[in-house]
Write a protein that holds these residues in place. Sequence first.
Motif, PDB file in Angstrom:
ATOM      1  N   UNK A   1       0.833  -1.215   0.000  1.00 35.59           N
ATOM      2  CA  UNK A   1       0.000   0.000   0.000  1.00 35.59           C
ATOM      3  C   UNK A   1       0.863   1.258   0.000  1.00 35.59           C
ATOM      4  N   UNK A   2       2.159   1.090  -0.099  1.00 32.98           N
ATOM      5  CA  UNK A   2       3.138   2.180  -0.257  1.00 32.98           C
ATOM      6  C   UNK A   2       2.949   3.314   0.739  1.00 32.98           C
ATOM      7  N   UNK A   3       2.579   2.983   1.959  1.00 29.76           N
ATOM      8  CA  UNK A   3       2.457   4.000   3.006  1.00 29.76           C
ATOM      9  C   UNK A   3       1.243   4.910   2.849  1.00 29.76           C
ATOM     10  N   UNK A   4       0.353   4.617   1.884  1.00 28.99           N
ATOM     11  CA  UNK A   4      -0.798   5.503   1.616  1.00 28.99           C
ATOM     12  C   UNK A   4      -1.959   5.267   2.584  1.00 28.99           C
ATOM     13  N   UNK A   5      -1.954   4.147   3.283  1.00 31.03           N
ATOM     14  CA  UNK A   5      -3.054   3.824   4.193  1.00 31.03           C
ATOM     15  C   UNK A   5      -2.473   3.489   5.576  1.00 31.03           C
ATOM     16  N   UNK A   6      -1.837   4.470   6.212  1.00 36.39           N
ATOM     17  CA  UNK A   6      -1.159   4.169   7.482  1.00 36.39           C
ATOM     18  C   UNK A   6      -2.155   3.773   8.574  1.00 36.39           C
ATOM     19  N   UNK A   7      -1.671   2.993   9.493  1.00 43.17           N
ATOM     20  CA  UNK A   7      -2.511   2.534  10.590  1.00 43.17           C
ATOM     21  C   UNK A   7      -1.966   3.133  11.883  1.00 43.17           C
TER      22      UNK A   7
ATOM     23  N   UNK B   1       5.064  -0.708  26.970  1.00 38.86           N
ATOM     24  CA  UNK B   1       4.286  -1.071  25.781  1.00 38.86           C
ATOM     25  C   UNK B   1       2.865  -1.485  26.149  1.00 38.86           C
ATOM     26  N   UNK B   2       1.917  -1.082  25.312  1.00 37.66           N
ATOM     27  CA  UNK B   2       0.509  -1.451  25.576  1.00 37.66           C
ATOM     28  C   UNK B   2       0.140  -2.655  24.706  1.00 37.66           C
ATOM     29  N   UNK B   3      -0.765  -3.449  25.232  1.00 35.02           N
ATOM     30  CA  UNK B   3      -1.257  -4.605  24.469  1.00 35.02           C
ATOM     31  C   UNK B   3      -1.987  -4.114  23.208  1.00 35.02           C
ATOM     32  N   UNK B   4      -1.956  -4.908  22.164  1.00 38.85           N
ATOM     33  CA  UNK B   4      -2.694  -4.499  20.966  1.00 38.85           C
ATOM     34  C   UNK B   4      -3.571  -5.650  20.465  1.00 38.85           C
ATOM     35  N   UNK B   5      -4.800  -5.318  20.117  1.00 39.27           N
ATOM     36  CA  UNK B   5      -5.689  -6.257  19.425  1.00 39.27           C
ATOM     37  C   UNK B   5      -6.137  -5.516  18.178  1.00 39.27           C
ATOM     38  N   UNK B   6      -5.922  -6.066  17.019  1.00 40.03           N
ATOM     39  CA  UNK B   6      -6.255  -5.380  15.775  1.00 40.03           C
ATOM     40  C   UNK B   6      -7.214  -6.266  14.998  1.00 40.03           C
ATOM     41  N   UNK B   7      -8.224  -5.653  14.372  1.00 43.05           N
ATOM     42  CA  UNK B   7      -9.187  -6.504  13.650  1.00 43.05           C
ATOM     43  C   UNK B   7      -8.802  -6.737  12.185  1.00 43.05           C
ATOM     44  N   UNK B   8      -7.678  -6.162  11.759  1.00 44.05           N
ATOM     45  CA  UNK B   8      -7.193  -6.422  10.402  1.00 44.05           C
ATOM     46  C   UNK B   8      -7.765  -5.509   9.345  1.00 44.05           C
ATOM     47  N   UNK B   9      -8.724  -4.652   9.733  1.00 47.71           N
ATOM     48  CA  UNK B   9      -9.304  -3.727   8.736  1.00 47.71           C
ATOM     49  C   UNK B   9      -8.295  -2.651   8.354  1.00 47.71           C
ATOM     50  N   UNK B  10      -8.351  -2.224   7.081  1.00 43.70           N
ATOM     51  CA  UNK B  10      -7.476  -1.151   6.610  1.00 43.70           C
ATOM     52  C   UNK B  10      -8.363   0.067   6.387  1.00 43.70           C
ATOM     53  N   UNK B  11      -8.075   1.130   7.129  1.00 46.51           N
ATOM     54  CA  UNK B  11      -8.916   2.329   7.014  1.00 46.51           C
ATOM     55  C   UNK B  11      -8.835   2.876   5.587  1.00 46.51           C
TER      56      UNK B  11
END
Length: 499
Positions: free
Chosen positions: A285-291, A446-456
């Motif tokens: 995604x070449x950095x165009x859709x940062x999370x 560091x904080x725990x992370x849960x990610x649903x995999x969606x790309x904004x």
Amino acid sequence: MKKVVIIGGGIAGLTAGIFAQKNGFDSLILEKHHTLGGECTGWDRQGYHIDGCIHWLVGTKEGTPIRDLWETVGALDGVEIYEPESFMAVEYEDVTVHFYRDLERLKDSWLEISPEDKDIIEEFCNDIKKLHTFSVPVGKPFDLMNLFEKIKYMFSMKDVGPIMNKYSKISVQDFAKKFKHPALRTAISSFLPEGDYSAVSVIFPLGTFTGGQSSIPLGGSKALAMRMGESYLSLGGKVETSSEVVGVDIEGKSVRKIKCENGKSYEADYFIAATDANVLYEQLLEGEYPDRKFKKRYDNPKDYPLASNIYIGIGYEGEMDNIPRTLRFPVESLDIKQNKKPIKHLQMTHYGYEPNFAPEGHTVITFAINQFEPELDWWEELVKDTEAYNKEKKRIGMSIINALKIRFPDMQGKLKLLDVASPQTYERYCNAYRGAFMGFWPTLQGKEMQHNGNIKGLNNIFLSGQWLQPPGGLPTALVTGKDSIMRLCKRERKKFLSA
Ligand SMILES: Cc1cc2nc3c(=O)[nH]c(=O)nc-3n(C[C@H](O)[C@H](O)[C@H](O)COP(=O)(O)OP(=O)(O)OC[C@H]3O[C@@H](n4cnc5c(N)ncnc54)[C@H](O)[C@@H]3O)c2cc1C
């Protein structure tokens, strides 16, 4: 039938593929490498097989939901499980500290070493025991649960949560200092180098190990991945190996097509990137859709460190039946020059229990030396000079052989260097960012992370795999691969079929 293209044939990609087929999608896995498995792999050298992954597989205990899930994807079908008596043994002067599977035995042996540490030993063992109620959540991902299911999940964590919380607030080294005896201190502190790494990395593996939840499937990592590959193909799934995805065509909010380095391109209704997160965000995604969640972590490597390995395979002309499977022993002066802090212990694992990993009467041994941020930079520079890189890998391998000969003089003349993998090896073969073999390691800040995999900003491409729930590992790859298809089923208003 809706079409799903899965980028990456590691454990997450294979799991996603298997559940895609079971749920009526038409799926294809595109894998960069010539073989499936990703980081769950092994390789043959000079008549030996080097297992490159499983030291412990969470989910081997029969009757647990995670074991059932491993069975559903064909990973453990008819496989014998090897249960070593200790997680590892750590040598300190003339004392050997064993992390026995039997928690009472562990406690007794530690009390024998250091009666004056009675209080902390008992506290530690009680805390480990509380983790025995832990069950890897394999049902629905949190974002698909209703309120009742969320409450039920929280309730199931009532014993485990406080213990994880307690150990997430103390570093490995500070926790080790609670013990008075230097052998026990050394045993605990040798889990991770100095720094802010939280003691969760000590208590959690011991909790699953002593609770009988983690062991070793015989045949090793590559065989496990191959069984999953066969299971996927038998369900009608398709695989194209040596197919590195290098670009995507986006129209509006949808990915229309993905393009491979070999010139082929593929259209689909859905795309699942079961790859290292950096591959998706930065390369495809070449950095165009940062999370936001990932950016915060990549920008702060101190609180969200990445770890890779130098992984050394050695062939030994002899048997090691009386030596613990995993042993840490002290070394005087190991010359690994990029490591800022001296290496005081080496961790050795032998595969004497695997008859097919070495010629008869021989044993294959591996050493793993963790590499963190400064060392990863060093390797990134070194690899640019192929000759110097190969020379350094060989030099490190030979210095390990020397250390092994000092610890086991009987091995003199019977050892041969088979292979040395570096952080760059993982980058080259698996596109692993910085060579990281798992997600961000737990630290105090560091904080725990849960990610649903969606790309904004995009509605038909998703991330899957161990990066969605750092620090990751095989069970996370398995569960997130399945979760990705559960989410697709919800979108398609299909009932998810889990078996
Ligand atoms: C030495 C070592 C020891 C380990 N020990 C353990 C252990 O004991 N227990 C445990 O639970 N875990 C262990 N792990 C971690 C475990 O291997 C990983 O957590 C797990 O394999 C990750 O699976 P994954 O599918 O999420 O990702 P990966 O395995 O990284 O799979 C991603 C796949 O995508 C492919 N890919 C990447 N980019 C592209 C592209 N552009 N196009 C096409 N394909 C692409 C890669 O080649 C790879 O096959 C270990 C790892 C290592 C290296």
